[in-house]
Design an enzyme around this catalytic site. Structure first.
Site, PDB file in Angstrom:
ATOM      1  CB  CYS A   2     -21.345 -69.689  27.285  1.00 10.28           C
ATOM      2  SG  CYS A   2     -19.690 -70.225  26.621  1.00 10.28           S
ATOM      3  NE  ARG A  27     -22.180 -67.724  33.448  1.00  7.60           N
ATOM      4  CZ  ARG A  27     -22.527 -68.740  33.801  1.00  7.60           C
ATOM      5  NH1 ARG A  27     -23.098 -68.623  35.214  1.00  7.60           N
ATOM      6  NH2 ARG A  27     -22.204 -69.803  33.556  1.00  7.60           N
ATOM      7  CD1 TRP A  75     -14.634 -65.886  28.219  1.00  2.64           C
ATOM      8  CD2 TRP A  75     -14.162 -68.012  28.445  1.00  2.64           C
ATOM      9  NE1 TRP A  75     -13.461 -66.156  28.868  1.00  2.64           N
ATOM     10  CE2 TRP A  75     -13.137 -67.444  28.636  1.00  2.64           C
ATOM     11  CE3 TRP A  75     -14.276 -69.701  28.334  1.00  2.64           C
ATOM     12  CZ2 TRP A  75     -12.039 -68.050  29.014  1.00  2.64           C
ATOM     13  CZ3 TRP A  75     -13.085 -70.277  28.847  1.00  2.64           C
ATOM     14  CH2 TRP A  75     -12.002 -69.388  29.411  1.00  2.64           C
ATOM     15  CG  ASN A 100     -23.976 -71.796  28.964  1.00  2.00           C
ATOM     16  OD1 ASN A 100     -23.576 -71.218  27.697  1.00  2.00           O
ATOM     17  ND2 ASN A 100     -24.253 -71.457  29.917  1.00  2.00           N
ATOM     18  N   GLY A 101     -20.791 -75.486  27.601  1.00  2.13           N
ATOM     19  CA  GLY A 101     -20.056 -76.502  27.828  1.00  2.13           C
ATOM     20  C   GLY A 101     -19.110 -76.890  26.767  1.00  2.13           C
ATOM     21  CD  GLU A 484      -6.989 -63.916  46.254  1.00  2.00           C
ATOM     22  OE1 GLU A 484      -6.658 -65.128  45.730  1.00  2.00           O
ATOM     23  OE2 GLU A 484      -8.061 -63.646  45.765  1.00  2.00           O
ATOM     24  CE  LYS A 488      -8.674 -61.324  43.018  1.00  2.00           C
ATOM     25  NZ  LYS A 488      -8.882 -62.454  43.736  1.00  2.00           N
ATOM     26  CD  GLU A 491      -8.083 -62.926  39.322  1.00  2.00           C
ATOM     27  OE1 GLU A 491      -8.906 -63.931  39.002  1.00  2.00           O
ATOM     28  OE2 GLU A 491      -8.218 -62.170  40.425  1.00  2.00           O
ATOM     29  CG  HIS A 507      16.486 -70.587  48.026  1.00  2.00           C
ATOM     30  ND1 HIS A 507      17.776 -71.045  47.877  1.00  2.00           N
ATOM     31  CD2 HIS A 507      16.230 -70.237  49.027  1.00  2.00           C
ATOM     32  CE1 HIS A 507      18.000 -71.235  49.432  1.00  2.00           C
ATOM     33  NE2 HIS A 507      16.780 -70.753  50.100  1.00  2.00           N
ATOM     34  CE  LYS A 606     -17.633 -64.208  40.810  1.00  2.00           C
ATOM     35  NZ  LYS A 606     -16.284 -63.742  41.679  1.00  2.00           N
TER      36      LYS A 606
HETATM   37  C1  G6P Z   1     -12.622 -68.394  38.058  1.00  2.00           C
HETATM   38  C2  G6P Z   1     -12.616 -67.074  38.637  1.00  2.00           C
HETATM   39  C3  G6P Z   1     -12.065 -67.077  39.896  1.00  2.00           C
HETATM   40  C4  G6P Z   1     -12.337 -68.250  41.028  1.00  2.00           C
HETATM   41  C5  G6P Z   1     -11.996 -69.446  40.157  1.00  2.00           C
HETATM   42  C6  G6P Z   1     -12.637 -70.787  41.055  1.00  2.00           C
HETATM   43  O1  G6P Z   1     -11.033 -68.307  37.472  1.00  2.00           O
HETATM   44  O2  G6P Z   1     -12.522 -65.828  37.962  1.00  2.00           O
HETATM   45  O3  G6P Z   1     -12.377 -65.585  40.657  1.00  2.00           O
HETATM   46  O4  G6P Z   1     -11.591 -67.946  42.097  1.00  2.00           O
HETATM   47  O5  G6P Z   1     -12.701 -69.416  38.790  1.00  2.00           O
HETATM   48  O6  G6P Z   1     -14.077 -70.340  41.180  1.00  2.00           O
HETATM   49  P1  G6P Z   1     -15.094 -70.855  42.142  1.00  2.00           P
HETATM   50  O7  G6P Z   1     -16.380 -70.402  41.587  1.00  2.00           O
HETATM   51  O8  G6P Z   1     -14.822 -72.569  42.265  1.00  2.00           O
HETATM   52  O9  G6P Z   1     -14.438 -70.443  43.498  1.00  2.00           O
END
Ligand code: G6P
Length: 611
Positions: A2, A27, A75, A100-101, A484, A488, A491, A507, A606
């Site tokens: 949010c 975000r 959100w 927010n929260g 990673e 990606k 995502e 395995h 984000k």
């Molecule tokens: C969310 C974002 C990711 C990020 C993660 C941790 O899931 O979409 O891209 O890696 O949060 O966020 P931070 O700001 O703590 O790295």
């Protein structure tokens, strides 16, 4: 996650609020809304599910005009992403709130307020704040006092802003567990959950601290701390150009951010490398003394930042001989932890506001760690403020939800940490630090070379466009790089992707391999190369299609069902940073082929500021 924007001005603030919401779109959100108090004393509201541009369009077609207002991108947590659940939430047409929260005691408060005759129009936890504030207004007769009384009854996390028809010259805000910043203008003032939202109107900001309450009028900002004492917070000037939030010549923020990596890695190294050594004081004045006592490292992070931590474990143990554990924050925070003596607690976070990572840090303080270090991209974040030491990654604002430049700068910072601890503890092999310092200086150029493979990777992406599953393999410090890479791809392209250490292939995952499941591998020229080659044979023997990013000297060649992309040669220790780049490009181009929303993938945020 949010976003909040609010403002009080002489002009109509609707456009400022909507522009602020647009800047917070990165975000992640699923609905948006704005509430304004007009000059003739009406509380107006417009909300919509979907994009902020739709809300903006509706405000062009049928304008709302007001000099005081609050706005929000939601959100969904409590209740589906519907218009009725979108913020701002009203109480009796007099009070409007954005939040927010998460309010943890919302059910009990809802019952209590229903008992007092308040009717609920949404399923959100936020609506209880609006009604509670309205109720407290009857007792207190004044908005700021009512907000102070309201927050005393709230349990959970909140950053919130509210307006009241009875006092149309002010907005109030409160922070506990969710960031808020006041933006100072001339004859107008603003509030937002992220200063990015307000950079079009000011470059002067005041960051609220935990427990702060703010009362904001056109000409004044008054703050109180959690004990109700009046406080001042430092006014910080933001310098970086607002253009950082523009895509420039690129089609997506993600591609722009991938291409910024040579520059931001360079920036992250600046001032931190001596002739042959890492400059330990760049971690803070007490760093040398603290690092001298470090016998273990505990790393805690989420998402991409967690993968950076996993790479660091190979470095800290392999190069500096320092035992290291890495854990995702959401697990660490709820588990009973046995702390080894003399352990440094390290958090890694792009935003510095991730709820689980912050909670883990707060818990850790009572557990007897030697001290805490935050590796973070936002200098004024909660994580930085609450840690003993900080090493900032200087990646600049990262807008694409899928993290790219933040990750590679985190890896650079973690390499600096490895060398710094090893240097102070005297555990590095002779000559290694000087060698790696020289390699780090060359890293921006190597990254540029990896980026030059852009069109090759774009062609390789075609192999994936019709696939539903993929496997990523790596060994050693390349295993987290494979993780990673898989993160990606899932995502942003929504293709199911899994990562395995290559040695685990037999395995289990080998059972899945066939012509429909491409296998992506990162293969620098290191001691594990020959073992990796055998794993690749295992895949080929099952008809699996291979894409291998391999060192130019690895002697792997293209063949039927095998696509080899040749990588610039690099020191093995820095290979995880370089090999990340083609995997970022691969997922980007696959997502473009699939036509997904690259910068704002569905369901993701984000900055995850709630649990
Ligand atoms: C969310 C974002 C990711 C990020 C993660 C941790 O899931 O979409 O891209 O890696 O949060 O966020 P931070 O700001 O703590 O790295």
């Amino acid at each position: 996650m949010c976003g909040i924007v609010g403002g009080v001005a002489e002009r109509n603030v609707a456009a400022v609020l909507v522009e602020g919401l647009k800047r917070l779109e990165y975000r992640g959100y699923d609905s948006a809304g704005v509430a304004l108090i007009s000059r003739d004393g009406q509380l107006l509201r417009r909300r919509s599910t979907g994009k902020v541009s739709e809300l903006a369009e509706s405000l062009i077609q049928q304008p709302l005009i007001g000099q005081l207002g609050i706005a929000h991108t939601r959100w969904a947590t409590h209740g589906a992403p519907t218009e009725a659940n979108a913020h701002p939430h009203f109480s009796r047409g007099e009070v409007a709130v954005v939040h927010n929260g998460i309010i943890e005691n919302h059910e009990a408060l809802r019952k209590e307020l229903q008992g007092l005759g308040y009717a609920f129009a949404s399923q959100t936890d936020t609506e209880v704040i609006a009604h509670l504030l309205h109720y407290k207004l009857q007792e207190q007769g004044e908005l700021t006092a009512a907000l102070k009384a309201t927050v005393r009854q709230l349990q959970g996390a909140y950053g919130l802003a509210a307006i009241y028809l009875g006092q149309p010259d002010r907005l109030v805000a409160a922070r506990s567990g969710s960031p808020l910043v006041v933006g100072l203008g001339l004859g107008e003032n603003f509030v937002a959950s992220d200063q990015l939202a307000l950079r079009q109107v000011t470059d002067r900001f005041m960051y609220l601290e935990e427990g702060d309450i703010a009362e904001i009028t056109r000409d004044t900002v008054q703050l109180w701390n959690h004990e109700g004492q009046p406080v001042q917070r430092e006014v910080v000037r933001y310098h970086e150009g607002a253009e950082a939030a523009d895509k420039g010549e690129y089609r997506h923020f993600m591609l722009k951010e991938i291409h910024e990596q040579p520059a931001v890695v360079q920036r992250t190294l600046e001032g931190r490398l001596g002739q042959q050594q890492v400059l330990v004081p760049s971690f803070g004045p007490q760093a040398a003394q603290l690092f001298g006592r470090v016998r273990n490292v505990q790393i805690v992070a989420c998402g991409t930042s967690y993968h950076a931590g996993m790479v660091a474990r190979y470095w800290l143990e392999g190069l500096a001989g320092i035992p290291c554990q890495v854990e995702v924050a959401s697990e660490f925070r709820y588990r009973k932890v046995v702390v080894q003596p003399d352990t440094l607690f390290v958090t890694i976070s792009q935003s510095g506001e991730t709820a689980d990572t912050l909670a883990a840090l707060r818990n850790a303080k009572a557990l007897g760690y030697l001290g805490s270090l935050a590796i973070c991209n936002v200098g004024i974040s909660s994580l930085v403020r609450e840690s003993d030491l900080t090493l900032l990654t200087l990646a600049g604002p990262e807008i694409g939800v899928a993290s790219t430049k933040a990750f590679t700068t985190q890896l650079v910072a973690l390499m600096l940490l490895t060398l710094a601890i090893g240097q102070v503890r005297g555990t590095l092999q002779a000559g290694l630090e000087a060698e790696l310092v020289a390699e780090l200086r060359r890293l921006p150029v190597r990254l540029g070379e990896a980026l030059a493979m852009d069109t090759t990777v774009e062609q390789v992406a075609q192999l994936f466009a019709e696939k539903h599953h993929t496997l990523f393999l790596g060994r050693g410090a390349q295993f987290p790089v494979a993780m990673e890479g898989a993160l990606k791809l899932k995502e942003i392209s929504y293709i199911h992707a899994e990562a395995y250490p290559a040695g685990e292939l037999k395995h289990g995952p080998l059972a899945l391999v066939d012509a429909d499941m491409p296998v992506v591998t990162v293969a620098p020229n290191n001691a594990l190369l020959e073992k990796l080659k055998s794993n690749l044979q295992e895949v080929r023997a099952r008809g699996g299609e291979l894409v291998v990013f391999a060192d130019a000297q690895a002697q792997l060649s293209n063949g039927e069902g095998t696509t080899v992309v040749s990588m610039p040669h690099i020191h093995d220790a820095l290979a995880p940073i370089l090999y990340t780049v083609p995997l970022q490009l691969l997922s980007y181009y696959v997502a473009v082929l699939k036509g997904t929303d690259v910068d704002q993938p569905r369901n993701l945020a984000k900055s995850v500021t709630v649990e």
